[in-house]
Structures are given as C-alpha cells and as structure tokens.
Design an enzyme around this catalytic site. Structure first.
Site, PDB file in Angstrom:
ATOM      1  N   THR A 168       0.868  -1.179   0.000  1.00 35.29           N
ATOM      2  CA  THR A 168       0.000   0.000   0.000  1.00 35.29           C
ATOM      3  C   THR A 168       0.899   1.220   0.000  1.00 35.29           C
ATOM      4  OG1 THR A 168      -1.810  -1.002   1.234  1.00 35.29           O
ATOM      5  CG2 THR A 168      -1.528   1.348   1.544  1.00 35.29           C
ATOM      6  N   ASP A 228      -7.939  -2.763   5.205  1.00 33.35           N
ATOM      7  CA  ASP A 228      -7.936  -1.686   6.206  1.00 33.35           C
ATOM      8  C   ASP A 228      -7.805  -0.300   5.587  1.00 33.35           C
ATOM      9  OD1 ASP A 228      -5.337  -2.536   5.372  1.00 33.35           O
ATOM     10  OD2 ASP A 228      -4.460  -1.315   6.961  1.00 33.35           O
ATOM     11  N   THR A 278       0.243  -0.365   6.741  1.00 36.57           N
ATOM     12  CA  THR A 278       0.345  -1.244   5.589  1.00 36.57           C
ATOM     13  C   THR A 278       0.570  -2.664   6.121  1.00 36.57           C
ATOM     14  OG1 THR A 278       1.564  -1.757   3.539  1.00 36.57           O
ATOM     15  CG2 THR A 278       2.805  -0.683   5.283  1.00 36.57           C
ATOM     16  N   GLY A 279       0.251  -3.634   5.291  1.00 36.63           N
ATOM     17  CA  GLY A 279       0.371  -5.020   5.742  1.00 36.63           C
ATOM     18  C   GLY A 279      -0.989  -5.699   5.726  1.00 36.63           C
ATOM     19  N   GLY A 292      -4.340  -6.331   6.142  1.00 33.95           N
ATOM     20  CA  GLY A 292      -5.398  -5.410   6.536  1.00 33.95           C
ATOM     21  C   GLY A 292      -6.343  -5.955   7.589  1.00 33.95           C
TER      22      GLY A 292
END
Ligand code: ASP
Length: 347
Positions: A208, A239, A259-260, A262
């Site tokens: 993201t 997310d 980020t990661g 969600g």
C-alpha cells in the site's frame, strides 16, 4: 514498485550514518520539523517528491497527501492503482482513504476502472455528506464527478502474475518482508523466514502507499491507496479505506497510516490506536510498537505468517515506525532531502 526494494539495504553506502537495524536513531525523528511528509515503502520516495512540490510552496498537507500518492497510483506496481494485481476473478479493485486536520474524511472501496481512487475519496469527503462509498456506487459517483472509466485490461505484469497464480489458485498471502542480515535480525523466528518472501513470479501480493504530512501551518493530513491483497476474494476490502484502521489523523496529536495484512489492522483499529498512544505521550515509534505488539499477541504463532507496519508523525513533526517483521521501510522528505529509513521491527 518502481524502485527495487532491495535498494534500501545499502543506505549506509548513501552516506546515512548511525544506522543499525534496531539501534538506528534518525536526527529528524528527534528534532521535529515542518513541513515534512512520510510515506510507506520505497515507492514513498517518488510519492514524497509529488507531495513536496505542494509542501515546499507552502501548500496544505491535504493537497500534498493527495498529490503524493497519485504518483504511485500512476506507476505500475503489484499493489497500487490500476496496474496492480487483480482479485481471484481477474479484476483490479481499489481501496483508498484521505483525512484532513479537521476530522473530515472520505474513502472508497472495491472501486473498479478509476485511475485515481484517492481523488475520488477526496470528492466523497468534500462533496457528499458521507464518509465511504463502495463498488458500483463509488464508480457511479466518480463518473458523476468527471472521472473517466478506464479499461479493465490488466497491465502486462499483472496479467503475468495472474496467470502464474491461476496455476494453483490458492489464496495464501505472502508476507512482504525481506530478510536482513542474520547478524542484525533479532528474531527467534529466524528460521521460519529463511525462504525468500517473494512469490515465484517475483511480485509481492500485497502493499500500500500510505502517506502522512505536516504542512508549514502546522496542520496534519493523511492518505492511503491500494489494490489490497492480490488474488483476494472478490469483494474483499482491507484496512486502507477504513478510517481508524488504515488511516487516522487527529490534528492535536498526530497522523498514522498502516500497511500489511489489513484484516489484522482492522481488528485493533490500528491507526487510531497508534494515535491514542501518542496522545498518552508515547513517541511515534513507541506508539507504533505498542500496536504491533498487540497484534502479535493476538495472532500468537500465526504472527509468523503476516506482516503489519505503521508509520506515524506527531504534531511536532517527529516521526517513527514499527513493523512486525523486518524488511519494512518508509520514506521521509524534509527540507533536508528525501530518504528511506528502515523500520524497527518486532521479530
Ligand atoms: N493493507 C493492505 C490491505 O490489506 C495491503 C498492504 O498494505 O499490504 O488491503
């Protein structure tokens, strides 16, 4: 992403001093300054340049965070914009959110064939009484605001990734970590991460661009835009478009973007939780760390399978980040220049 993520490992060769994985102290993070913009991953370097064009002329943080992430939406990458990896049915679906210094916010989710979801999110914020529009309704709204419908054809790289994915058609998010030198990693899970975390086709399957900025007037804003998890179930929303999860801004305290994975950011209202820790006096890095550790404690051994990262900027222009695993970095642009900083991490 347009810039090879491997590039950041050689920060020391670029003359950035005082750098160790866990012991790094960045001057800017101690001496807060403004204007300043920070953004996720190495794609943030280009995105920051777009934001800096606004900030350096005395523009608002809101304009800066929109313009900044539009740069990444225009690039071909695995995980942002129309060139990104599709869902499992072969469609690129985009999520984005934006928030200003007065709690105004807007977002779009499951949006298709629109080039700049971040700008649609801003229109939702400014032109409607709502915060979030999704799917067909979001697209209809975008068209009514003068956005054009783009082709649904996949980019060449996404097409290739999708073809590779179809061979097995299994959905297993591959965490976006890149192992650092074993000497500097402090992980007891080290062995688990010896295998390269790239997909066989060389792509990551989620990422993201998230950005937060403090302008010369001392106002904060944030933005976040993504195609979410590659090869996700059709209709999946992460997310990034959820205010309080992927993005949160409280102008009295700070601004945070995630980020990661969600799903794991949503379950702890991640960005909002980081802001609340800063409100209690924690530094940006410590606030990010507390929420990452919370996620780690919830996930237990499953924490090995996900990556989650936060970046935070407080009202004084101090910044920090924390990730569950190594390999996360973020870009910081001040009057002193634009550089990549490697994040501290948990395991
Ligand atoms: N947070 C995004 C999502 O889950 C993906 C990412 O940042 O890697 O949709």
């Amino acid at each position: 992403m347009s810039i090879n993520r491997r590039g950041f490992i050689n920060l020391t060769s670029l003359g950035i001093a005082g750098f160790t994985l866990q012991g790094f102290v960045d001057k800017a993070s101690i001496n807060g300054q403004k204007p300043i913009v920070i953004s996720t991953w190495d794609a943030g370097l280009n995105a920051n340049k777009g934001a800096w064009e606004v900030l350096s002329k005395g523009g608002t943080a809101l304009d800066a965070v929109e313009k900044g992430v539009m740069v990444t939406e225009d690039e071909i990458s695995c995980c942002v914009g129309l060139g990104a990896n599709p869902d499992r049915d072969g469609y690129v679906t985009l999520d984005a959110s934006i928030m200003d210094h007065e709690f105004n916010c807007g977002s779009v989710a499951f949006l298709e064939q629109i080039k700049h979801p971040i700008s649609v999110a801003r229109k939702v914020m400014e032109k409607t009484p709502h915060v979030m529009l999704v799917g067909e309704g979001a697209q209809q709204f975008a068209l009514s605001q003068g956005f054009t419908l783009e082709s649904s054809k996949l980019s060449d790289s996404a097409e290739q990734s999708y073809k590779n994915w179809l061979k097995k058609s299994t959905y297993k998010p591959v965490i976006n970590v890149e192992r650092q030198s074993p000497k500097t990693a402090t992980s007891q899970l080290e062995d688990k991460f010896k295998a390269p975390a790239r997909l066989s086709n060389g792509e990551w399957n989620h990422d993201t661009i998230g950005m937060v900025a403090l302008d010369a007037n001392g106002n904060l804003s944030g933005s976040c835009t993504t195609s979410g998890a590659g090869f996700k179930l059709r209709g999946r929303v992460g997310d990034s478009p959820i205010i309080g999860a992927g993005l949160y801004v409280d102008n009295e305290v700070g601004a945070v973007v995630a980020t990661g994975q969600g799903e794991d950011v949503i379950r702890v209202a991640g960005a909002s939780a980081v802001v609340e820790h800063m409100r209690q006096g924690k530094s940006p890095q410590e606030a990010c760390r507390l929420v990452v550790e919370k996620i780690r404690s919830i996930k237990k051994e499953k924490a090995a399978d996900i990556q989650v990262c936060f970046i935070a900027l407080n009202k004084n222009g101090e910044h920090g980040s924390y990730a569950l695993h190594s390999g996360f970095n973020y870009a910081v642009h001040t009057t002193e220049g634009n550089k990549l900083i490697e994040s501290h991490f948990s395991v």
